[in-house]
Design an enzyme around this catalytic site. Structure first.
Site, PDB file in Angstrom:
ATOM      1  N   GLU A 104      -2.999   1.039   7.101  1.00  0.00           N
ATOM      2  CA  GLU A 104      -3.201   0.520   5.892  1.00  0.00           C
ATOM      3  C   GLU A 104      -4.547   0.836   5.159  1.00  0.00           C
ATOM      4  O   GLU A 104      -5.257   1.231   5.888  1.00  0.00           O
ATOM      5  CB  GLU A 104      -3.326  -1.122   6.295  1.00  0.00           C
ATOM      6  CG  GLU A 104      -2.104  -1.969   6.062  1.00  0.00           C
ATOM      7  CD  GLU A 104      -1.878  -2.187   4.263  1.00  0.00           C
ATOM      8  OE1 GLU A 104      -2.479  -1.419   3.540  1.00  0.00           O
ATOM      9  OE2 GLU A 104      -1.149  -3.096   4.162  1.00  0.00           O
ATOM     10  N   ASP A 105      -4.534   0.625   3.949  1.00  0.00           N
ATOM     11  CA  ASP A 105      -5.810   0.913   3.128  1.00  0.00           C
ATOM     12  C   ASP A 105      -6.542  -0.196   3.309  1.00  0.00           C
ATOM     13  O   ASP A 105      -7.774  -0.100   3.800  1.00  0.00           O
ATOM     14  CB  ASP A 105      -5.582   1.448   1.794  1.00  0.00           C
ATOM     15  CG  ASP A 105      -4.763   0.312   1.016  1.00  0.00           C
ATOM     16  OD1 ASP A 105      -4.065  -0.793   1.688  1.00  0.00           O
ATOM     17  OD2 ASP A 105      -4.676   0.397  -0.175  1.00  0.00           O
ATOM     18  N   ILE A 106      -6.154  -1.392   3.105  1.00  0.00           N
ATOM     19  CA  ILE A 106      -6.981  -2.624   3.157  1.00  0.00           C
ATOM     20  C   ILE A 106      -6.156  -4.000   3.541  1.00  0.00           C
ATOM     21  O   ILE A 106      -5.055  -3.880   3.117  1.00  0.00           O
ATOM     22  CB  ILE A 106      -7.564  -3.143   1.675  1.00  0.00           C
ATOM     23  CG1 ILE A 106      -8.508  -1.890   0.909  1.00  0.00           C
ATOM     24  CG2 ILE A 106      -8.137  -4.356   1.590  1.00  0.00           C
ATOM     25  CD1 ILE A 106      -9.002  -2.400  -0.293  1.00  0.00           C
ATOM     26  N   ASP A 108      -6.259  -7.567   3.162  1.00  0.00           N
ATOM     27  CA  ASP A 108      -7.073  -8.647   2.137  1.00  0.00           C
ATOM     28  C   ASP A 108      -6.573 -10.126   2.479  1.00  0.00           C
ATOM     29  O   ASP A 108      -7.110 -10.589   3.737  1.00  0.00           O
ATOM     30  CB  ASP A 108      -6.574  -8.330   0.651  1.00  0.00           C
ATOM     31  CG  ASP A 108      -7.362  -8.893  -0.248  1.00  0.00           C
ATOM     32  OD1 ASP A 108      -8.430  -9.756   0.115  1.00  0.00           O
ATOM     33  OD2 ASP A 108      -6.984  -9.161  -1.425  1.00  0.00           O
ATOM     34  N   THR A 109      -5.598 -10.676   1.773  1.00  0.00           N
ATOM     35  CA  THR A 109      -4.865 -12.033   2.330  1.00  0.00           C
ATOM     36  C   THR A 109      -4.312 -11.830   3.709  1.00  0.00           C
ATOM     37  O   THR A 109      -4.156 -12.772   4.372  1.00  0.00           O
ATOM     38  CB  THR A 109      -3.811 -12.432   1.466  1.00  0.00           C
ATOM     39  OG1 THR A 109      -2.772 -11.476   1.118  1.00  0.00           O
ATOM     40  CG2 THR A 109      -4.500 -12.762  -0.008  1.00  0.00           C
ATOM     41  N   GLY A 110      -3.870 -10.754   4.021  1.00  0.00           N
ATOM     42  CA  GLY A 110      -3.019 -10.515   5.103  1.00  0.00           C
ATOM     43  C   GLY A 110      -1.573 -10.792   5.272  1.00  0.00           C
ATOM     44  O   GLY A 110      -0.728 -10.364   5.913  1.00  0.00           O
ATOM     45  N   LEU A 111      -1.004 -10.994   3.867  1.00  0.00           N
ATOM     46  CA  LEU A 111       0.433 -11.430   3.482  1.00  0.00           C
ATOM     47  C   LEU A 111       1.120 -10.248   3.695  1.00  0.00           C
ATOM     48  O   LEU A 111       2.324 -10.352   4.401  1.00  0.00           O
ATOM     49  CB  LEU A 111       0.612 -12.175   2.006  1.00  0.00           C
ATOM     50  CG  LEU A 111      -0.145 -13.493   2.115  1.00  0.00           C
ATOM     51  CD1 LEU A 111      -0.293 -13.924   0.511  1.00  0.00           C
ATOM     52  CD2 LEU A 111       0.614 -14.554   2.959  1.00  0.00           C
ATOM     53  N   THR A 112       0.920  -9.012   3.263  1.00  0.00           N
ATOM     54  CA  THR A 112       1.726  -7.740   2.952  1.00  0.00           C
ATOM     55  C   THR A 112       1.796  -7.389   4.465  1.00  0.00           C
ATOM     56  O   THR A 112       2.805  -7.075   5.011  1.00  0.00           O
ATOM     57  CB  THR A 112       0.896  -6.795   2.335  1.00  0.00           C
ATOM     58  OG1 THR A 112       0.618  -7.327   1.076  1.00  0.00           O
ATOM     59  CG2 THR A 112       1.753  -5.522   2.336  1.00  0.00           C
ATOM     60  N   PHE A 157     -13.307  -5.781  -5.630  1.00  0.00           N
ATOM     61  CA  PHE A 157     -12.207  -5.177  -5.736  1.00  0.00           C
ATOM     62  C   PHE A 157     -12.608  -3.849  -5.857  1.00  0.00           C
ATOM     63  O   PHE A 157     -13.472  -3.424  -6.664  1.00  0.00           O
ATOM     64  CB  PHE A 157     -11.455  -5.409  -7.183  1.00  0.00           C
ATOM     65  CG  PHE A 157     -10.046  -4.980  -7.186  1.00  0.00           C
ATOM     66  CD1 PHE A 157      -9.045  -5.502  -6.571  1.00  0.00           C
ATOM     67  CD2 PHE A 157      -9.779  -3.497  -7.916  1.00  0.00           C
ATOM     68  CE1 PHE A 157      -7.640  -4.590  -6.501  1.00  0.00           C
ATOM     69  CE2 PHE A 157      -8.524  -2.771  -7.628  1.00  0.00           C
ATOM     70  CZ  PHE A 157      -7.563  -3.459  -7.047  1.00  0.00           C
ATOM     71  N   ASP A 164      -6.495   2.327  -5.770  1.00  0.00           N
ATOM     72  CA  ASP A 164      -6.141   2.353  -7.294  1.00  0.00           C
ATOM     73  C   ASP A 164      -6.628   1.313  -8.019  1.00  0.00           C
ATOM     74  O   ASP A 164      -6.755   0.138  -7.448  1.00  0.00           O
ATOM     75  CB  ASP A 164      -4.937   2.779  -7.802  1.00  0.00           C
ATOM     76  CG  ASP A 164      -3.769   1.668  -7.405  1.00  0.00           C
ATOM     77  OD1 ASP A 164      -3.934   1.022  -6.581  1.00  0.00           O
ATOM     78  OD2 ASP A 164      -3.350   1.358  -8.558  1.00  0.00           O
ATOM     79  N   ARG A 170      -7.664   6.825  -7.703  1.00  0.00           N
ATOM     80  CA  ARG A 170      -7.242   7.063  -6.308  1.00  0.00           C
ATOM     81  C   ARG A 170      -7.873   8.599  -5.796  1.00  0.00           C
ATOM     82  O   ARG A 170      -8.158   8.664  -4.707  1.00  0.00           O
ATOM     83  CB  ARG A 170      -5.782   7.476  -6.196  1.00  0.00           C
ATOM     84  CG  ARG A 170      -4.874   6.190  -6.327  1.00  0.00           C
ATOM     85  CD  ARG A 170      -3.320   6.777  -5.909  1.00  0.00           C
ATOM     86  NE  ARG A 170      -2.500   5.611  -6.188  1.00  0.00           N
ATOM     87  CZ  ARG A 170      -2.029   4.216  -5.716  1.00  0.00           C
ATOM     88  NH1 ARG A 170      -2.909   4.068  -4.730  1.00  0.00           N
ATOM     89  NH2 ARG A 170      -1.482   3.815  -6.290  1.00  0.00           N
TER      90      ARG A 170
HETATM   91  P1  5GP Z   1      -2.838  -8.653   0.863  1.00  0.00           P
HETATM   92  O1  5GP Z   1      -1.278  -8.678   1.307  1.00  0.00           O
HETATM   93  O2  5GP Z   1      -3.450  -8.438   2.353  1.00  0.00           O
HETATM   94  O3  5GP Z   1      -3.660  -9.357   0.363  1.00  0.00           O
HETATM   95  O4  5GP Z   1      -2.862  -7.085   0.322  1.00  0.00           O
HETATM   96  C1  5GP Z   1      -2.813  -5.763   0.811  1.00  0.00           C
HETATM   97  C2  5GP Z   1      -2.919  -4.907  -0.205  1.00  0.00           C
HETATM   98  O5  5GP Z   1      -3.462  -5.159  -1.511  1.00  0.00           O
HETATM   99  C3  5GP Z   1      -3.466  -3.560   0.331  1.00  0.00           C
HETATM  100  O6  5GP Z   1      -2.820  -2.647   0.952  1.00  0.00           O
HETATM  101  C4  5GP Z   1      -3.893  -2.905  -1.239  1.00  0.00           C
HETATM  102  O7  5GP Z   1      -2.873  -2.039  -1.417  1.00  0.00           O
HETATM  103  C5  5GP Z   1      -4.110  -4.255  -1.898  1.00  0.00           C
HETATM  104  N1  5GP Z   1      -5.550  -4.263  -2.111  1.00  0.00           N
HETATM  105  C6  5GP Z   1      -6.106  -5.708  -1.472  1.00  0.00           C
HETATM  106  N2  5GP Z   1      -7.430  -5.272  -2.018  1.00  0.00           N
HETATM  107  C7  5GP Z   1      -7.547  -4.316  -2.722  1.00  0.00           C
HETATM  108  C8  5GP Z   1      -8.624  -3.822  -3.301  1.00  0.00           C
HETATM  109  O8  5GP Z   1      -9.851  -4.254  -3.283  1.00  0.00           O
HETATM  110  N3  5GP Z   1      -8.370  -2.752  -4.057  1.00  0.00           N
HETATM  111  C9  5GP Z   1      -7.329  -2.314  -4.272  1.00  0.00           C
HETATM  112  N4  5GP Z   1      -7.115  -0.897  -5.005  1.00  0.00           N
HETATM  113  N5  5GP Z   1      -6.001  -2.719  -3.588  1.00  0.00           N
HETATM  114  C10 5GP Z   1      -6.319  -3.933  -2.892  1.00  0.00           C
END
Ligand code: 5GP
Length: 179
Positions: A104-106, A108-112, A157, A164, A170
């Site tokens: 994974e790249d990030i 964040d919430t962990g939902l994905t 962010f 992106d 990117r």
């Molecule tokens: P989650 O479901 O954990 O909230 O979101 C995960 C996905 O949201 C990451 O894989 C990424 O693609 C996108 N995302 C979350 N935070 C950032 C951020 O700071 N910058 C960008 N470009 N994408 C983010």
């Protein structure tokens, strides 16, 4: 500490993590993964599109046999999570009976990630772990803890090195916070 900031195509970007810092995190993660999976073959499942540069650099440093696949799962529009998770490209290689590492790249919430992990888990992998370049801890809504995490941060962010903002930035070699 004062950060280097510049205006690029409508947004002010402030340097958060240099290319050197990213590359040392990638080396550290690849070394830990290579040690942990010694003697095993690994299926890397790369989450598109944000993890492409990270996965490409990481994969080239992992010292065990790997195969790679790609999924595309989206919950973001602009800088905000929509909360609606959609799969636009699924895995093509069978997950059952393999050691699987999601790249994974990030987180964040962990939902994905929790959505993806539940789907992959149901397919019966031998093991299932997660490696993320960035663990953004401040926004967590569900309890997912990446097994391997590079940079740990609270908020902001981020763009660059695959990340992106509406498909821009990117290609930047470092990671910047959008102001
Ligand atoms: P989650 O479901 O954990 O909230 O979101 C995960 C996905 O949201 C990451 O894989 C990424 O693609 C996108 N995302 C979350 N935070 C950032 C951020 O700071 N910058 C960008 N470009 N994408 C983010």
């Amino acid at each position: 500490m004062e950060r280097f900031c510049e205006k690029q195509r409508g947004y002010t970007l402030c340097l958060s993590y240099s290319a050197e810092r990213i590359s040392s995190e990638v080396e550290r993660l690849a070394s830990a993964i290579s040690t942990d999976y010694e003697g095993k073959a690994l299926l890397l499942i790369v989450v598109l599109k944000g993890a492409i540069f990270f996965a490409a650099d990481l994969a080239r440093l992992i010292r065990c046999p790997i195969v790679m696949d790609f999924v595309k799962i989206s919950s973001y529009e602009g800088t905000k999570s929509t909360g609606t998770i959609t799969i636009t490209k699924d895995c093509e290689i069978a997950v059952a009976g393999r050691h699987v590492l999601v790249v994974e790249d990030i987180v964040d919430t962990g939902l994905t990630l929790s959505f993806l992990l539940a789907r992959l888990h149901a397919e019966g992998p031998l093991s299932l772990k997660v490696c993320t370049l960035i663990d953004k801890k401040g926004h967590r809504k569900v309890d997912v803890i990446p097994d391997y995490a590079g940079i740990v941060c609270e908020d902001g962010f981020l763009v660059g090195y695959g990340l992106d903002l509406d498909e821009q930035y990117r290609q930047l070699p470092a990671i910047y916070e959008v102001q």
